[in-house]
Design a protein around this motif. Structure first.
Motif, PDB file in Angstrom:
ATOM      1  N   ALA A  22      54.438  51.464  32.808  1.00  0.00           N
ATOM      2  CA  ALA A  22      54.839  52.062  31.234  1.00  0.00           C
ATOM      3  C   ALA A  22      53.800  53.057  30.982  1.00  0.00           C
ATOM      4  N   ARG A  23      54.211  54.371  31.030  1.00  0.00           N
ATOM      5  CA  ARG A  23      53.260  55.212  30.264  1.00  0.00           C
ATOM      6  C   ARG A  23      54.058  55.670  28.909  1.00  0.00           C
ATOM      7  N   ASN A  24      55.093  55.063  28.706  1.00  0.00           N
ATOM      8  CA  ASN A  24      55.829  55.268  27.303  1.00  0.00           C
ATOM      9  C   ASN A  24      56.152  53.808  26.932  1.00  0.00           C
ATOM     10  N   GLN A  25      56.399  53.736  25.537  1.00  0.00           N
ATOM     11  CA  GLN A  25      56.642  52.602  24.956  1.00  0.00           C
ATOM     12  C   GLN A  25      57.638  51.685  25.760  1.00  0.00           C
ATOM     13  N   GLN A  26      58.877  52.318  26.399  1.00  0.00           N
ATOM     14  CA  GLN A  26      59.948  51.664  27.088  1.00  0.00           C
ATOM     15  C   GLN A  26      59.558  51.891  28.380  1.00  0.00           C
ATOM     16  N   SER A  80      55.655  69.820  29.075  1.00  0.00           N
ATOM     17  CA  SER A  80      54.487  70.238  28.335  1.00  0.00           C
ATOM     18  C   SER A  80      54.092  69.221  27.400  1.00  0.00           C
ATOM     19  N   GLN A  81      54.869  68.268  27.109  1.00  0.00           N
ATOM     20  CA  GLN A  81      54.192  67.186  26.145  1.00  0.00           C
ATOM     21  C   GLN A  81      53.242  66.306  27.071  1.00  0.00           C
ATOM     22  N   PRO A  82      52.017  65.847  26.160  1.00  0.00           N
ATOM     23  CA  PRO A  82      51.090  64.990  26.934  1.00  0.00           C
ATOM     24  C   PRO A  82      51.854  63.680  27.353  1.00  0.00           C
ATOM     25  N   GLN A  83      51.268  62.989  28.382  1.00  0.00           N
ATOM     26  CA  GLN A  83      51.990  61.965  28.917  1.00  0.00           C
ATOM     27  C   GLN A  83      50.918  60.656  28.650  1.00  0.00           C
ATOM     28  N   GLN A  84      51.533  59.668  27.894  1.00  0.00           N
ATOM     29  CA  GLN A  84      50.910  58.188  27.668  1.00  0.00           C
ATOM     30  C   GLN A  84      50.239  57.638  28.660  1.00  0.00           C
ATOM     31  N   MET A  85      48.976  57.512  28.825  1.00  0.00           N
ATOM     32  CA  MET A  85      48.484  56.910  29.843  1.00  0.00           C
ATOM     33  C   MET A  85      48.586  55.336  30.099  1.00  0.00           C
ATOM     34  N   PRO A  86      48.355  54.866  30.983  1.00  0.00           N
ATOM     35  CA  PRO A  86      48.274  53.124  31.383  1.00  0.00           C
ATOM     36  C   PRO A  86      47.349  52.791  30.170  1.00  0.00           C
ATOM     37  N   LYS A  87      48.016  51.584  29.414  1.00  0.00           N
ATOM     38  CA  LYS A  87      46.894  50.789  28.488  1.00  0.00           C
ATOM     39  C   LYS A  87      46.195  49.907  29.090  1.00  0.00           C
ATOM     40  N   PHE A  88      44.945  50.203  28.902  1.00  0.00           N
ATOM     41  CA  PHE A  88      43.801  49.016  29.302  1.00  0.00           C
ATOM     42  C   PHE A  88      44.033  47.831  28.107  1.00  0.00           C
ATOM     43  N   SER A  89      43.972  46.590  28.516  1.00  0.00           N
ATOM     44  CA  SER A  89      43.695  45.538  27.921  1.00  0.00           C
ATOM     45  C   SER A  89      43.149  44.146  28.474  1.00  0.00           C
ATOM     46  N   LEU A  90      42.493  43.336  27.748  1.00  0.00           N
ATOM     47  CA  LEU A  90      42.032  41.880  28.286  1.00  0.00           C
ATOM     48  C   LEU A  90      43.247  41.095  27.985  1.00  0.00           C
ATOM     49  N   ARG A  91      43.644  40.514  29.371  1.00  0.00           N
ATOM     50  CA  ARG A  91      44.773  39.505  29.068  1.00  0.00           C
ATOM     51  C   ARG A  91      44.319  38.360  29.841  1.00  0.00           C
ATOM     52  N   TYR A 142      41.317  41.931  33.571  1.00  0.00           N
ATOM     53  CA  TYR A 142      41.502  43.494  32.876  1.00  0.00           C
ATOM     54  C   TYR A 142      42.775  43.881  33.429  1.00  0.00           C
ATOM     55  N   VAL A 143      43.717  44.337  32.952  1.00  0.00           N
ATOM     56  CA  VAL A 143      44.760  44.801  33.221  1.00  0.00           C
ATOM     57  C   VAL A 143      45.474  45.980  32.579  1.00  0.00           C
ATOM     58  N   LEU A 144      46.439  46.744  33.168  1.00  0.00           N
ATOM     59  CA  LEU A 144      47.185  47.994  32.547  1.00  0.00           C
ATOM     60  C   LEU A 144      48.530  47.613  32.210  1.00  0.00           C
ATOM     61  N   ASP A 145      48.603  47.838  31.068  1.00  0.00           N
ATOM     62  CA  ASP A 145      50.234  47.715  30.486  1.00  0.00           C
ATOM     63  C   ASP A 145      50.633  46.337  30.549  1.00  0.00           C
ATOM     64  N   GLU A 146      49.719  45.348  30.132  1.00  0.00           N
ATOM     65  CA  GLU A 146      49.930  44.019  29.863  1.00  0.00           C
ATOM     66  C   GLU A 146      50.468  43.257  31.051  1.00  0.00           C
ATOM     67  N   ILE A 153      47.605  46.181  40.881  1.00  0.00           N
ATOM     68  CA  ILE A 153      47.701  47.597  40.742  1.00  0.00           C
ATOM     69  C   ILE A 153      46.768  48.303  41.307  1.00  0.00           C
ATOM     70  N   LYS A 154      46.810  49.321  41.997  1.00  0.00           N
ATOM     71  CA  LYS A 154      45.487  49.961  42.552  1.00  0.00           C
ATOM     72  C   LYS A 154      45.414  51.148  41.564  1.00  0.00           C
ATOM     73  N   LEU A 155      44.234  51.158  41.070  1.00  0.00           N
ATOM     74  CA  LEU A 155      43.599  52.300  40.196  1.00  0.00           C
ATOM     75  C   LEU A 155      43.906  53.576  40.582  1.00  0.00           C
ATOM     76  N   CYS A 156      43.993  53.960  41.932  1.00  0.00           N
ATOM     77  CA  CYS A 156      44.236  55.188  42.449  1.00  0.00           C
ATOM     78  C   CYS A 156      45.434  55.541  42.244  1.00  0.00           C
ATOM     79  N   GLN A 157      46.439  54.607  42.095  1.00  0.00           N
ATOM     80  CA  GLN A 157      47.647  54.823  41.773  1.00  0.00           C
ATOM     81  C   GLN A 157      47.918  55.365  40.376  1.00  0.00           C
ATOM     82  N   ALA A 158      47.350  54.358  39.452  1.00  0.00           N
ATOM     83  CA  ALA A 158      47.307  54.643  38.004  1.00  0.00           C
ATOM     84  C   ALA A 158      46.627  56.176  37.646  1.00  0.00           C
ATOM     85  N   TYR A 159      45.596  56.391  38.510  1.00  0.00           N
ATOM     86  CA  TYR A 159      44.929  57.627  37.936  1.00  0.00           C
ATOM     87  C   TYR A 159      44.701  58.556  39.231  1.00  0.00           C
TER      88      TYR A 159
END
Length: 437
Positions: free
Chosen positions: A278-282, A298-309, A313-317, A371-377
């Protein structure tokens, strides 16, 4: 008797002639190779470290922490040697020489399992053989190592038959935590901080500037807040800038395809439906439900959200990309993380589904869970990860100074190759496992 020699530019274990010293370069530090005592060399290195690059943060009130940043990329240290070095930096104390035990460290780098640059092992690693035919089985997986937490039980956590078949090195480290398979695509970060170093007697130091309580959860929350949350925010911004600059398609669509093609199950739920990170809320699915993407590229894309779960360390929960472990001693605390920039699917077969696992993982397999970080970034590199970490540290208001330390100087603080060997043989809690039962 084992004889150790430290290789230098013109030979192994010998002082260089003055004519050759001039060719080393302007930035080279001339050091005397110790013969009988480690202590004088430590003192010399401590003095020479004052000449390394130091960044002073102008945003603090001169009551912040003094941090040393150690970049181990290009050091050639193996996975085992890296573990020994950071354990030694945490625990070893020599009050008669210098105050290196009071230093705060941020360490980053990538490492392979073999070869060891300095460490001398009496025997070549070979897992416990189950038959005579397996005694001389060659090591097939030299680039990877399985690293277990201090309390980890190999027979519960590993597919021991496959590990023995491949001869993959198994190491039990000095910290707790779970089991990971590491190789050159794993990015290691280590934080070592000393409660004594903080100027707690100064009433002008705010509560936000204080170090965390000496328990794992507060340490993980503190490291997330001051370093890794801003790190991943910065990585997301850099990746988006590179995407726009290169003219690549919209990140959401491209990432979904990458997950399908590059890994067999990172983007597949147990139901078999395809989902995208999810790079958007949905979160959108392949059947089009809940798809609220903005089609304006042309709109900025929402990046994967980092968090401690929980402890990860996870992306998008949902997707784990970094595992943590700690060691807390009277000298301070250590928090290290292995970030999965990339990994080999085959290596995940070494690991079983642990009985004790995070609640959010449920019963997902490793490939469904990671998830591989090379895929997320996808527009960034491992090099950019470490470079950005340094930039974030230098911009952190809590740190009054950040001093970049050369890896050879850091090695000398623990006695050089000789000291590392002695630590491994006499005091280290990190060891190679030869019996996987």
């Amino acid at each position: 008797m084992i004889v150790f020699a430290w290789p230098f530019a013109a030979g192994r274990g010998h002082a260089l002639p003055s004519s050759q010293l001039l060719s080393i370069g302007k930035a080279a530090t001339i050091q005397t190779i110790r013969r009988c005592s480690i202590a004088p060399a430590r003192a010399a290195v401590a003095a020479s470290m004052s000449t390394t690059t130091t960044t002073t943060n102008s945003n603090n009130n001169n009551n912040g922490l003094h941090v040393h940043f150690l970049d181990l990329r290009g050091s050639g240290l193996s996975i085992l040697e890296r573990l020994l070095l950071e354990e030694c930096l945490l625990r070893q104390e020599d009050k008669k020489t210098d105050d290196h035990h009071l230093r705060n460290w941020i360490i980053a780098g990538t490492h392979e399992a073999h070869p060891h640059r300095y460490l001398q092992l009496q025997t070549t690693f070979s897992p416990k053989a189950t038959s005579t035919a397996e005694i001389d089985l060659p090591i097939q997986n030299k680039g990877s190592a399985i690293v277990l937490g201090l309390g980890g039980k190999p027979h519960e956590l590993l597919n021991t038959q496959l590990v023995q078949q491949d001869g993959c090195m198994c190491i039990k480290r000095f910290t707790g935590g779970g089991t990971v398979v590491l190789d050159a695509d794993s990015i290691w970060t280590t934080l070592i901080f000393r409660p004594k170093e903080q100027k707690q007697e100064d009433s002008s130091v705010s509560e936000q500037q204080s170090l965390p309580e000496l328990f794992p959860r507060p340490i993980m929350e503190w490291t997330s807040q001051i370093l890794f949350d801003p790190l991943f925010e910065s990585l997301g911004q850099k990746d988006e800038q590179q995407r726009v600059k290169s003219g690549n398609p919209k990140q959401n669509d491209r990432l979904q395809k990458t997950l399908v093609l590059d890994t067999k199950s990172c983007a597949v739920e147990n139901t078999g439906r395809m989902i995208q990170l999810a790079r958007n809320q949905q979160t959108s699915t392949t059947d089009g439900r809940n798809n609220h993407d903005n089609n304006d590229e042309s709109q900025p894309q929402q990046m994967p959200k980092f968090s401690l779960r929980e402890n990860d360390y996870v992306l998008d929960e949902h997707w784990k990309m970094g595992g943590n472990a700690q060691s807390i001693t009277k000298q301070g605390w250590l928090h290290h993380t292995s970030f999965l920039w990339d990994y080999q699917e085959y290596n995940m077969q070494y690991l079983t589904l642990p009985h004790k696992r995070p609640t959010y993982r449920q019963d997902r397999s490793h490939s469904d869970f990671l998830i591989k970080l090379c895929q997320a970034y996808p527009h960034l590199s491992k090099q950019e990860f470490v470079t950005t970490l340094l930039q974030v540290a230098e911009a952190q208001p809590l740190f009054e100074t950040v001093t970049r330390v050369k890896w050879r100087d850091a090695l000398d603080l623990v006695g050089g190759p000789v000291g590392l060997q002695q630590w491994f043989e006499q005091k280290s809690r990190t060891r190679i496992l030869k019996d996987l039962q």
